[in-house]
Design a protein around this motif. Sequence first.
Motif, PDB file in Angstrom:
ATOM      1  N   PHE A 100       2.050   9.259   5.296  1.00 38.53           N
ATOM      2  CA  PHE A 100       2.576   7.529   5.013  1.00 38.53           C
ATOM      3  C   PHE A 100       3.525   7.270   6.230  1.00 38.53           C
ATOM      4  O   PHE A 100       5.089   7.914   6.273  1.00 38.53           O
ATOM      5  CB  PHE A 100       2.934   7.326   3.971  1.00 38.53           C
TER       6      PHE A 100
ATOM      7  N   GLN B   1       6.113   3.822   7.385  1.00 39.17           N
ATOM      8  CA  GLN B   1       6.206   2.306   7.478  1.00 39.17           C
ATOM      9  C   GLN B   1       6.573   1.894   8.996  1.00 39.17           C
ATOM     10  O   GLN B   1       7.574   1.779  10.178  1.00 39.17           O
ATOM     11  CB  GLN B   1       7.673   1.828   6.603  1.00 39.17           C
TER      12      GLN B   1
ATOM     13  N   VAL C 183       5.693  -1.271   3.297  1.00 38.35           N
ATOM     14  CA  VAL C 183       4.275  -0.808   2.203  1.00 38.35           C
ATOM     15  C   VAL C 183       4.225   0.034   3.530  1.00 38.35           C
ATOM     16  O   VAL C 183       4.577  -0.295   4.919  1.00 38.35           O
ATOM     17  CB  VAL C 183       3.061  -1.483   3.059  1.00 38.35           C
TER      18      VAL C 183
ATOM     19  N   MET D  67       2.165   3.095   5.875  1.00 40.27           N
ATOM     20  CA  MET D  67       1.062   3.008   5.911  1.00 40.27           C
ATOM     21  C   MET D  67       0.256   4.091   6.663  1.00 40.27           C
ATOM     22  O   MET D  67       0.956   5.165   7.335  1.00 40.27           O
ATOM     23  CB  MET D  67       0.401   2.167   6.856  1.00 40.27           C
TER      24      MET D  67
ATOM     25  N   CYS E 100      -4.346   5.709   7.939  1.00 43.55           N
ATOM     26  CA  CYS E 100      -5.111   5.697   8.364  1.00 43.55           C
ATOM     27  C   CYS E 100      -6.315   6.106   8.356  1.00 43.55           C
ATOM     28  O   CYS E 100      -6.133   7.739   8.665  1.00 43.55           O
ATOM     29  CB  CYS E 100      -5.483   4.988   9.579  1.00 43.55           C
TER      30      CYS E 100
ATOM     31  N   LEU F  69      -7.612   1.652   6.187  1.00 41.73           N
ATOM     32  CA  LEU F  69      -5.794   1.023   6.618  1.00 41.73           C
ATOM     33  C   LEU F  69      -6.052   1.815   4.733  1.00 41.73           C
ATOM     34  O   LEU F  69      -5.779   1.205   3.610  1.00 41.73           O
ATOM     35  CB  LEU F  69      -5.621   0.106   6.200  1.00 41.73           C
TER      36      LEU F  69
ATOM     37  N   ASN G 285      -2.435   2.381   2.128  1.00 43.35           N
ATOM     38  CA  ASN G 285      -0.804   1.724   1.697  1.00 43.35           C
ATOM     39  C   ASN G 285      -0.623   2.735   1.069  1.00 43.35           C
ATOM     40  O   ASN G 285      -0.995   2.686  -0.167  1.00 43.35           O
ATOM     41  CB  ASN G 285      -1.368   0.264   1.403  1.00 43.35           C
ATOM     42  N   GLN G 286       0.779   2.884   0.884  1.00 35.49           N
ATOM     43  CA  GLN G 286       0.868   3.148   0.072  1.00 35.49           C
ATOM     44  C   GLN G 286       2.435   1.932  -1.028  1.00 35.49           C
ATOM     45  O   GLN G 286       3.500   2.176   0.620  1.00 35.49           O
ATOM     46  CB  GLN G 286       2.218   5.052   0.005  1.00 35.49           C
ATOM     47  N   TYR G 287       2.518   1.843  -1.773  1.00 34.70           N
ATOM     48  CA  TYR G 287       3.419   0.995  -2.060  1.00 34.70           C
ATOM     49  C   TYR G 287       4.238   1.521  -3.635  1.00 34.70           C
ATOM     50  O   TYR G 287       3.473   2.418  -3.894  1.00 34.70           O
ATOM     51  CB  TYR G 287       2.957  -0.191  -3.511  1.00 34.70           C
TER      52      TYR G 287
ATOM     53  N   SER H  52       7.559  -2.742  -3.749  1.00 32.76           N
ATOM     54  CA  SER H  52       7.677  -2.409  -2.289  1.00 32.76           C
ATOM     55  C   SER H  52       6.501  -4.144  -2.327  1.00 32.76           C
ATOM     56  O   SER H  52       5.594  -4.386  -2.857  1.00 32.76           O
ATOM     57  CB  SER H  52       6.238  -2.192  -2.007  1.00 32.76           C
TER      58      SER H  52
ATOM     59  N   LEU I 206       3.749  -7.262   0.082  1.00 35.15           N
ATOM     60  CA  LEU I 206       2.794  -7.741   1.204  1.00 35.15           C
ATOM     61  C   LEU I 206       2.706  -8.565   1.297  1.00 35.15           C
ATOM     62  O   LEU I 206       2.241  -9.363   0.068  1.00 35.15           O
ATOM     63  CB  LEU I 206       1.395  -6.855   0.966  1.00 35.15           C
TER      64      LEU I 206
ATOM     65  N   ASN J 118      -3.258   1.704  -1.883  1.00 30.77           N
ATOM     66  CA  ASN J 118      -4.544   1.125  -1.964  1.00 30.77           C
ATOM     67  C   ASN J 118      -5.593   1.459  -0.589  1.00 30.77           C
ATOM     68  O   ASN J 118      -4.518   1.736   0.409  1.00 30.77           O
ATOM     69  CB  ASN J 118      -4.286  -0.594  -1.746  1.00 30.77           C
TER      70      ASN J 118
END
Length: 217
Positions: free
Chosen positions: A50, A52, A63, A65, A67, A122, A124-126, A130, A132, A210
């Motif tokens: 991950f 940012q 968040v 990210m 991929c 994608l 996403n780590q929150y 965090s 969006l 996510n």
Amino acid sequence: MNYSLFDDASDMQPWIEPICEGALILRHFSVSDEIALLDGIQQILSKHPFRQMRTPNGHRMSVAMTCCGEVGWVSDSNGYRYSAYDPENGEHWPAMPDSFYLLAVQAAQEAGFPDFKPDSCLINQYQARSHLSLHQDKDEKNLGAPIVSFSLGIPATFLFGGMQRTDAIQRYHLAHGDVVVWGGPARLRYHGVAPIKEAAHPLLGTQRINLTFREAI
Ligand code: SIN
Ligand code: FE2
């Protein structure tokens, strides 16, 4: 997958919550596949951790990210785009695990999109706080294909607006295992995630992850 008419949290029965024409939530959809999803995420993170990313105007996103798939979504001072390569190490993004692909296709089918063939995921780590900001997903070539979005870990409040940024916003609590699908007339609706509240999940700890599947290219 059998759907019951009522939400029964005690046995995590999947059920469908409509949002609007083209958009709905598949409640508890991925709970029974959580281990396969977490294994897949761990494998991807081992080579593509991950990070940012920065928005085109220089802000670091809250968040983090990474991929997988043929292409990944990236953001930097040159803008938002899909790229076959991880800009951090120049390597091709890892292939989408079969389990991810099959679950995303199945979720799209349940939502009335039988032809979905995602080529990008994608991740996403929150963490607590965090968020969006409201945005449209419009960097994808095939806007006829839906967005399929899996929630894992601590809960979030999903913001679902209209076709204009200033339209009224509906708020939905998203829990571990829930999947949101939006396409057709809802494909370009503004959406986002409110600041995450501190919480802990038995498998994921203090984070929310996510997975957003798209037909990007
Ligand atoms: C996104 O809009 O890209 C992610 C939405 C979410 O985290 O639920
Ligand atoms: Fe989005």
